[in-house]
Scaffold this motif. Sequence first.
Motif, mmCIF file in Angstrom:
data_model
loop_
_atom_site.group_PDB
_atom_site.id
_atom_site.type_symbol
_atom_site.label_atom_id
_atom_site.label_comp_id
_atom_site.label_asym_id
_atom_site.label_seq_id
_atom_site.Cartn_x
_atom_site.Cartn_y
_atom_site.Cartn_z
ATOM 1 N N GLY A 166 18.298 36.520 22.290
ATOM 2 C CA GLY A 166 19.400 37.120 21.550
ATOM 3 C C GLY A 166 20.673 36.324 21.693
ATOM 4 O O GLY A 166 20.747 35.343 22.440
ATOM 5 N N GLY A 167 21.676 36.745 20.951
ATOM 6 C CA GLY A 167 22.989 36.097 21.021
ATOM 7 C C GLY A 167 23.415 35.516 19.688
ATOM 8 O O GLY A 167 22.592 35.240 18.810
ATOM 9 N N LEU A 168 24.724 35.325 19.550
ATOM 10 C CA LEU A 168 25.305 34.760 18.336
ATOM 11 C C LEU A 168 25.264 33.241 18.291
ATOM 12 O O LEU A 168 25.720 32.655 17.314
ATOM 13 N N HIS A 195 27.878 34.930 28.583
ATOM 14 C CA HIS A 195 27.173 34.738 27.314
ATOM 15 C C HIS A 195 27.950 35.387 26.174
ATOM 16 O O HIS A 195 28.168 34.775 25.115
ATOM 17 N N LEU A 196 28.406 36.605 26.385
ATOM 18 C CA LEU A 196 29.165 37.322 25.366
ATOM 19 C C LEU A 196 30.514 36.669 25.102
ATOM 20 O O LEU A 196 30.904 36.473 23.938
ATOM 21 N N ALA A 197 31.234 36.312 26.151
ATOM 22 C CA ALA A 197 32.582 35.765 26.000
ATOM 23 C C ALA A 197 32.572 34.445 25.235
ATOM 24 O O ALA A 197 33.393 34.224 24.329
ATOM 25 N N ILE A 211 17.367 21.693 31.767
ATOM 26 C CA ILE A 211 17.957 21.694 33.100
ATOM 27 C C ILE A 211 18.247 23.106 33.593
ATOM 28 O O ILE A 211 18.086 23.418 34.777
ATOM 29 N N PHE A 212 18.645 24.003 32.685
ATOM 30 C CA PHE A 212 18.991 25.367 33.098
ATOM 31 C C PHE A 212 17.749 26.167 33.494
ATOM 32 O O PHE A 212 17.784 26.955 34.429
ATOM 33 N N ILE A 270 17.368 29.317 27.757
ATOM 34 C CA ILE A 270 18.139 29.010 26.565
ATOM 35 C C ILE A 270 17.226 28.997 25.343
ATOM 36 O O ILE A 270 16.170 28.354 25.365
ATOM 37 N N ALA A 271 17.637 29.696 24.293
ATOM 38 C CA ALA A 271 16.867 29.715 23.039
ATOM 39 C C ALA A 271 17.249 28.499 22.202
ATOM 40 O O ALA A 271 17.965 28.597 21.193
ATOM 41 N N ASN A 272 16.761 27.332 22.603
ATOM 42 C CA ASN A 272 17.151 26.089 21.940
ATOM 43 C C ASN A 272 16.704 26.027 20.487
ATOM 44 O O ASN A 272 17.405 25.486 19.630
#
Length: 285
Positions: free
Chosen positions: A203-205, A154-156, A249-250, A258-260
């Motif tokens: 979270g996440g970019l 996720h970070l990469a 699907i995930f 997933i934060a769609n």
Amino acid sequence: MSPVVALRLPVQIDLSAFLALLLRLQVPHRVTEEAGEQLLWVPGEPLAEQVRDLYARYPQGDPAAQQSDASPPVAGFVQSLKDSPLTTAMLGLTLLVAALTLLGENFALIHWLSFVDFRIQGDYIYFSYLRETLQRGQWWRLLTPMLIHFGLLHLAMNALWYWVLGRRIEARQGPWMLLGLTLVFGLSANFAQYLYAGPSLFGGLSGVLYGLLGHCALFQRLAPSAEYRLPPGLLALMLGWLLLCMTGIFELLQLAAIANAAHVGGLLAGCLTGLAGGLLARQHR
């Protein structure tokens, strides 16, 4: 002083080294694309003549700089970091938070960075609501979720695409514009996810990334420039990934949540800023 076309070259010609030379010489310039050609603009015909003469002598840029680059992978990467200070700082902050939160495992710290506060009791997690969070004066939570990442992959992936897209915006519109867009897209993505899913941990970019993508794509469509030219297939790849994630699907395979809504919120905000910025740049041109 009116801008003048100093060079008119096919788009296949790589001008990056020559543009770097102009930057080192502090020559004001910009590059646009029209009808399959790239146009190098400078203020005034006298400066245009000097630039043409310079290109005739050094079409591949500064030869002294090329010869001194004895270790291009290391020296080139370090120079890229220096050329994109805001992109570098943003990624540095993201990596620092990832290390401190142990890539999503340190909930004692994560609960201070999440969109709304939460507490874990046994096998259950209890969330506060946004109104309660803001009443406590914890306004930083509106932005900090974009710094949280869950897992190395996720970070990469997010760091890679922020590097690819952020540097383009910083080169074309400057570091302050990139900072403003990052904050706007972060807010848009976080609010969209909260409004869609309610109090939850996300979270996440990636929401910011879809905003940067929409901004670059529409800006480039309306006011083409060499800086905003996206890698081939990137737009289709990221939009295809968005559609795949939205199928659920995930979650069905229990691989990830997933934060769609955050992705869509960031993308819509990016399309609006790209449309506005592109129209303004086109009118100015």
